[in-house]
Design a protein around this motif. Structure first.
Motif, PDB file in Angstrom:
ATOM      1  N   CYS A  56     -48.655 -10.009 -23.858  1.00  0.00           N
ATOM      2  CA  CYS A  56     -48.355 -10.368 -22.462  1.00  0.00           C
ATOM      3  C   CYS A  56     -46.885 -10.744 -22.325  1.00  0.00           C
ATOM      4  O   CYS A  56     -46.388 -11.635 -23.016  1.00  0.00           O
ATOM      5  N   GLN A  57     -46.189 -10.029 -21.410  1.00  0.00           N
ATOM      6  CA  GLN A  57     -44.748 -10.226 -21.227  1.00  0.00           C
ATOM      7  C   GLN A  57     -44.454 -10.408 -19.746  1.00  0.00           C
ATOM      8  O   GLN A  57     -44.914  -9.631 -18.915  1.00  0.00           O
ATOM      9  N   PRO A  58     -43.663 -11.442 -19.389  1.00  0.00           N
ATOM     10  CA  PRO A  58     -43.361 -11.658 -17.976  1.00  0.00           C
ATOM     11  C   PRO A  58     -42.356 -10.637 -17.460  1.00  0.00           C
ATOM     12  O   PRO A  58     -41.554 -10.088 -18.230  1.00  0.00           O
ATOM     13  N   SER A  59     -42.377 -10.390 -16.181  1.00  0.00           N
ATOM     14  CA  SER A  59     -41.412  -9.471 -15.585  1.00  0.00           C
ATOM     15  C   SER A  59     -41.110  -9.899 -14.156  1.00  0.00           C
ATOM     16  O   SER A  59     -41.885 -10.624 -13.525  1.00  0.00           O
ATOM     17  N   LEU A  94     -46.172 -13.405 -25.238  1.00  0.00           N
ATOM     18  CA  LEU A  94     -47.396 -13.931 -25.864  1.00  0.00           C
ATOM     19  C   LEU A  94     -48.002 -12.845 -26.752  1.00  0.00           C
ATOM     20  O   LEU A  94     -48.291 -11.748 -26.285  1.00  0.00           O
ATOM     21  N   TRP A  95     -48.199 -13.180 -28.025  1.00  0.00           N
ATOM     22  CA  TRP A  95     -48.683 -12.211 -29.015  1.00  0.00           C
ATOM     23  C   TRP A  95     -50.111 -12.544 -29.450  1.00  0.00           C
ATOM     24  O   TRP A  95     -50.389 -13.674 -29.848  1.00  0.00           O
ATOM     25  N   PRO A  96     -51.019 -11.557 -29.406  1.00  0.00           N
ATOM     26  CA  PRO A  96     -52.355 -11.769 -29.958  1.00  0.00           C
ATOM     27  C   PRO A  96     -52.299 -11.916 -31.475  1.00  0.00           C
ATOM     28  O   PRO A  96     -51.397 -11.384 -32.135  1.00  0.00           O
ATOM     29  N   ARG A  97     -53.257 -12.605 -32.037  1.00  0.00           N
ATOM     30  CA  ARG A  97     -53.290 -12.817 -33.486  1.00  0.00           C
ATOM     31  C   ARG A  97     -53.322 -11.498 -34.256  1.00  0.00           C
ATOM     32  O   ARG A  97     -52.818 -11.420 -35.376  1.00  0.00           O
ATOM     33  N   ALA A  98     -53.879 -10.453 -33.679  1.00  0.00           N
ATOM     34  CA  ALA A  98     -53.968  -9.165 -34.373  1.00  0.00           C
ATOM     35  C   ALA A  98     -52.593  -8.640 -34.789  1.00  0.00           C
ATOM     36  O   ALA A  98     -52.485  -7.842 -35.728  1.00  0.00           O
ATOM     37  N   PHE A  99     -51.536  -9.085 -34.089  1.00  0.00           N
ATOM     38  CA  PHE A  99     -50.189  -8.605 -34.401  1.00  0.00           C
ATOM     39  C   PHE A  99     -49.442  -9.517 -35.383  1.00  0.00           C
ATOM     40  O   PHE A  99     -48.323  -9.188 -35.783  1.00  0.00           O
ATOM     41  N   PHE A 100     -50.041 -10.644 -35.751  1.00  0.00           N
ATOM     42  CA  PHE A 100     -49.331 -11.581 -36.627  1.00  0.00           C
ATOM     43  C   PHE A 100     -48.896 -10.947 -37.950  1.00  0.00           C
ATOM     44  O   PHE A 100     -47.764 -11.178 -38.408  1.00  0.00           O
ATOM     45  N   PHE A 128     -53.555 -13.157 -20.657  1.00  0.00           N
ATOM     46  CA  PHE A 128     -54.035 -12.932 -22.026  1.00  0.00           C
ATOM     47  C   PHE A 128     -55.548 -13.129 -22.088  1.00  0.00           C
ATOM     48  O   PHE A 128     -56.268 -12.312 -22.677  1.00  0.00           O
ATOM     49  N   GLN A 129     -56.033 -14.183 -21.480  1.00  0.00           N
ATOM     50  CA  GLN A 129     -57.473 -14.449 -21.496  1.00  0.00           C
ATOM     51  C   GLN A 129     -58.228 -13.443 -20.638  1.00  0.00           C
ATOM     52  O   GLN A 129     -59.333 -13.022 -20.996  1.00  0.00           O
ATOM     53  N   ALA A 130     -57.593 -13.006 -19.542  1.00  0.00           N
ATOM     54  CA  ALA A 130     -58.244 -11.993 -18.694  1.00  0.00           C
ATOM     55  C   ALA A 130     -58.352 -10.653 -19.424  1.00  0.00           C
ATOM     56  O   ALA A 130     -59.293  -9.885 -19.193  1.00  0.00           O
ATOM     57  N   ASP A 131     -57.397 -10.389 -20.317  1.00  0.00           N
ATOM     58  CA  ASP A 131     -57.403  -9.142 -21.086  1.00  0.00           C
ATOM     59  C   ASP A 131     -58.193  -9.270 -22.380  1.00  0.00           C
ATOM     60  O   ASP A 131     -58.008  -8.483 -23.317  1.00  0.00           O
ATOM     61  N   LYS A 132     -59.047 -10.279 -22.456  1.00  0.00           N
ATOM     62  CA  LYS A 132     -59.904 -10.517 -23.620  1.00  0.00           C
ATOM     63  C   LYS A 132     -59.092 -10.712 -24.901  1.00  0.00           C
ATOM     64  O   LYS A 132     -59.490 -10.311 -25.988  1.00  0.00           O
ATOM     65  N   ALA A 155     -66.864 -20.090 -37.025  1.00  0.00           N
ATOM     66  CA  ALA A 155     -66.121 -19.902 -35.782  1.00  0.00           C
ATOM     67  C   ALA A 155     -64.880 -19.070 -35.995  1.00  0.00           C
ATOM     68  O   ALA A 155     -64.154 -19.261 -36.965  1.00  0.00           O
ATOM     69  N   GLY A 156     -64.631 -18.145 -35.103  1.00  0.00           N
ATOM     70  CA  GLY A 156     -63.409 -17.357 -35.135  1.00  0.00           C
ATOM     71  C   GLY A 156     -62.393 -17.962 -34.194  1.00  0.00           C
ATOM     72  O   GLY A 156     -62.485 -19.129 -33.825  1.00  0.00           O
ATOM     73  N   PRO A 157     -61.399 -17.184 -33.763  1.00  0.00           N
ATOM     74  CA  PRO A 157     -60.408 -17.686 -32.818  1.00  0.00           C
ATOM     75  C   PRO A 157     -61.073 -18.265 -31.567  1.00  0.00           C
ATOM     76  O   PRO A 157     -62.063 -17.742 -31.068  1.00  0.00           O
ATOM     77  N   SER A 158     -60.503 -19.347 -31.067  1.00  0.00           N
ATOM     78  CA  SER A 158     -61.163 -20.135 -30.032  1.00  0.00           C
ATOM     79  C   SER A 158     -60.708 -19.802 -28.624  1.00  0.00           C
ATOM     80  O   SER A 158     -61.200 -20.400 -27.670  1.00  0.00           O
ATOM     81  N   GLY A 159     -59.772 -18.888 -28.444  1.00  0.00           N
ATOM     82  CA  GLY A 159     -59.222 -18.642 -27.129  1.00  0.00           C
ATOM     83  C   GLY A 159     -58.001 -19.490 -26.852  1.00  0.00           C
ATOM     84  O   GLY A 159     -57.356 -19.337 -25.823  1.00  0.00           O
ATOM     85  N   LYS A 160     -57.669 -20.386 -27.780  1.00  0.00           N
ATOM     86  CA  LYS A 160     -56.501 -21.244 -27.611  1.00  0.00           C
ATOM     87  C   LYS A 160     -55.220 -20.496 -27.977  1.00  0.00           C
ATOM     88  O   LYS A 160     -55.231 -19.595 -28.813  1.00  0.00           O
ATOM     89  N   VAL A 161     -54.132 -20.895 -27.353  1.00  0.00           N
ATOM     90  CA  VAL A 161     -52.834 -20.272 -27.589  1.00  0.00           C
ATOM     91  C   VAL A 161     -51.838 -21.336 -28.044  1.00  0.00           C
ATOM     92  O   VAL A 161     -51.789 -22.432 -27.474  1.00  0.00           O
ATOM     93  N   SER A 162     -51.070 -21.017 -29.059  1.00  0.00           N
ATOM     94  CA  SER A 162     -49.997 -21.905 -29.517  1.00  0.00           C
ATOM     95  C   SER A 162     -48.696 -21.519 -28.833  1.00  0.00           C
ATOM     96  O   SER A 162     -48.479 -20.346 -28.507  1.00  0.00           O
ATOM     97  N   ALA A 163     -47.843 -22.506 -28.624  1.00  0.00           N
ATOM     98  CA  ALA A 163     -46.479 -22.244 -28.155  1.00  0.00           C
ATOM     99  C   ALA A 163     -45.538 -22.465 -29.330  1.00  0.00           C
ATOM    100  O   ALA A 163     -45.563 -23.522 -29.960  1.00  0.00           O
TER     101      ALA A 163
END
Length: 536
Positions: free
Chosen positions: A471-474, A484-490, A462-466, A340-348
């Protein structure tokens, strides 16, 4: 001490076992009942109470806790004022803490209800860090038993902080064909930052080809210049004791004490000496700022602790550390393709480690906003959101922050390097995100108006953008926090240094940022000054 229920009229001077609340009357547990208390309880209709009656020769809980703490405290350790049978030990200085586990175990197994919990041995601690807490569970202990505890504690202090001794450090980096100079620059910056944390910046640096003769000459030159510790990072990993790094150390007149330690990442460490100068051949993971094997060895060297082969080979229990993000072959790379890879879950990740410089003596995170501590408001919003886990990064006054957040279902990560800037806490938080989570939303602990709804809006986008966009609020096009940062940027976040957070990445990857209109100005409001606190 006699524990039991007694008629109220016989309870004077006994210690109340549980807090009593009768109408408007409240008497807290642990308080010796006065004659006035007895009268008030009788008037309120209470006929009996559960108490501890202190006998001649009994020693009260605070005195017991302080006596045991004083016996355990060694150099570099302060004994704090006992309260309700608990006495804490704090680090007076920064360094590496050593703990005699056998002594702590003997005290805990005495059967007297006097228990001690400590941090892990050999942990790097900063001044003010809580090292141990001694808790006396009964309200009193017979004097004879206190004397027995004193004997178990022994004459040698069981908890000691060993300060770092500044050294002139020589760093040698080797090149292999095809390696860019920028890779060496990055490695030098990471290793230098590690050393500066322990008070020993790089004094001498050399770069040379990855050949025995060239490296041996560089090592000899470090000795000539007066280096008191020599670190070598090879352009290629050491795979045998006859490989370039150990062979060059021997050619320079050094002795190899050990090649290979039971710590992962960090197995390929070379421990050697050149006369009385320690020499370490660093594993490749030393290029990463994330914790790895060198972080278990280097602090001990700089604190003048034993790093002989027997000690290093005893690091296996607890030596399995988290993979560093830029490791060429993660230890789980052999997993089947169906894993299993990333599950779609997000940490705060809640940043709660700053020193509140502009607030004077006030720790703003602990200050009350509408009757609730600032950091508690932020963490409550994170918990209420759709985030799968909440990680709180502590630093300054970590114990008080943890206490304020007691009862919350969060995971704490302590950042001992918090004085060096926001980036250190960001790295600590991102590094702690669960491996199967797809991203992390980073909340600042001084932004009390960020709601769970704002966090949820970011997760939804974030989930809508796959799970591919930042994702940044404005509000009306003006961006704010949290982000919100995707794992790819970690991996790139883990390479950030200084006090600017991840702002530079937002600028660099502007085309990857998804702005989320939230219509809530709370994304722009933070508390930096006492005036801001009043406005909040």
């Amino acid at each position: 001490m006699i524990f039991g229920e007694v008629p109220v009229e016989e309870a004077e001077n006994a210690v109340l076992a549980h807090t009593l609340r009768v109408e408007s009357l409240t008497i807290k547990k642990g308080v010796p009942l006065s004659a006035a208390d007895v009268r008030a309880l009788t008037k309120a209709g209470v006929t009996s109470v559960l108490v501890a009656r202190i006998e001649d020769g009994d020693v009260m809980e605070d005195a017991v806790a302080e006596a045991v703490a004083t016996r355990l405290a060694g150099d570099g350790v302060d004994v704090m004022t006992p309260v309700t049978g608990r006495c804490n030990l704090h680090a007076r200085i920064g360094g590496v803490v050593t703990i005699e586990a056998a002594t702590i175990d003997a005290l805990n197994r005495s059967g007297d209800g006097v228990v001690t919990g400590t941090v892990a041995p050999f942990e790097v601690v900063e001044p003010g860090r809580t090292l141990a807490t001694i808790k006396v569970i009964p309200y009193a202990v017979p004097k004879a038993r206190l004397e027995a505890l004193d004997a178990l504690a022994g004459d040698a202090a069981a908890i000691v902080v060993h300060p770092f001794r500044p050294r002139k450090v020589g760093l040698v980096l080797t090149r292999v064909a095809g390696n860019k100079e920028s890779l060496l620059d990055k490695a030098q910056a990471v290793i230098s930052a590690r050393l500066e944390t322990y008070g020993s910046p790089v004094a001498y640096e050399a770069r040379t080809g990855h050949h025995v003769a060239d490296l041996a000459a560089a090592v000899e030159d470090m000795r000539t210049k007066g280096a008191e510790l020599i670190l070598i990072l090879g352009g290629a990993s050491t795979s045998d004791q006859g490989d370039v790094v150990p062979a060059a150390i021997e050619d320079a007149g050094g002795d190899i004490d050990l090649f290979g330690i039971p710590v992962d990442p960090g197995n390929l460490l070379v421990s050697a000496s050149l006369g009385d100068i320690p020499v370490l051949g660093l594993p490749g993971c030393a290029r990463s700022p994330q914790s790895n094997g060198i972080d278990l060895v280097l602090p001990r060297v700089l604190a003048d602790l034993d790093v002989s082969p027997g000690v290093l080979l005893g690091m296996g229990v607890g030596g399995l550390m988290k993979d560093v993000p830029d490791r060429a072959e993660p230890r789980e790379s052999h997993a089947p393709k169906t894993a299993a890879g990333p599950s779609g879950k997000v940490s705060a990740v809640v940043m709660a480690g700053g020193v509140s410089k502009r607030m004077g003596k006030i720790n703003k995170l602990l200050a009350a906003v509408d009757g609730t501590a600032l950091v508690r408001l932020v963490v409550a919003a994170a918990i209420e959101s759709d985030a799968a886990e909440v990680i709180v990064v502590t630093g300054h006054e970590a114990d008080l922050v943890r206490e304020i957040l007691s009862g919350f279902d969060v995971r704490f990560v302590h950042n001992p390097h918090y004085p060096e800037g926001l980036s250190t806490s960001l790295r600590a938080g991102i590094g702690a995100v669960s491996d199967n989570h797809s991203g992390a939303v980073v909340l600042l602990g001084d932004m009390p108006l960020v709601s769970a709804g704002i966090v949820n809006a970011l997760i939804e986008q974030f989930q809508a953008d796959k799970e591919e966009t930042i994702c940044q609020p404005s509000v009306d096009g003006r961006p704010g926090n949290p982000v919100l940062w995707p794992r790819a940027f970690f991996p790139e976040i883990l390479d950030i240094w200084g006090d600017n957070g991840a702002r530079q990445l937002l600028e660099r990857y502007a085309d990857r940022v998804s702005k989320v209109e939230v219509g809530d100005a709370g994304i722009h409001f933070d508390i930096d000054t006492p005036d801001d606190l009043n406005a909040g």
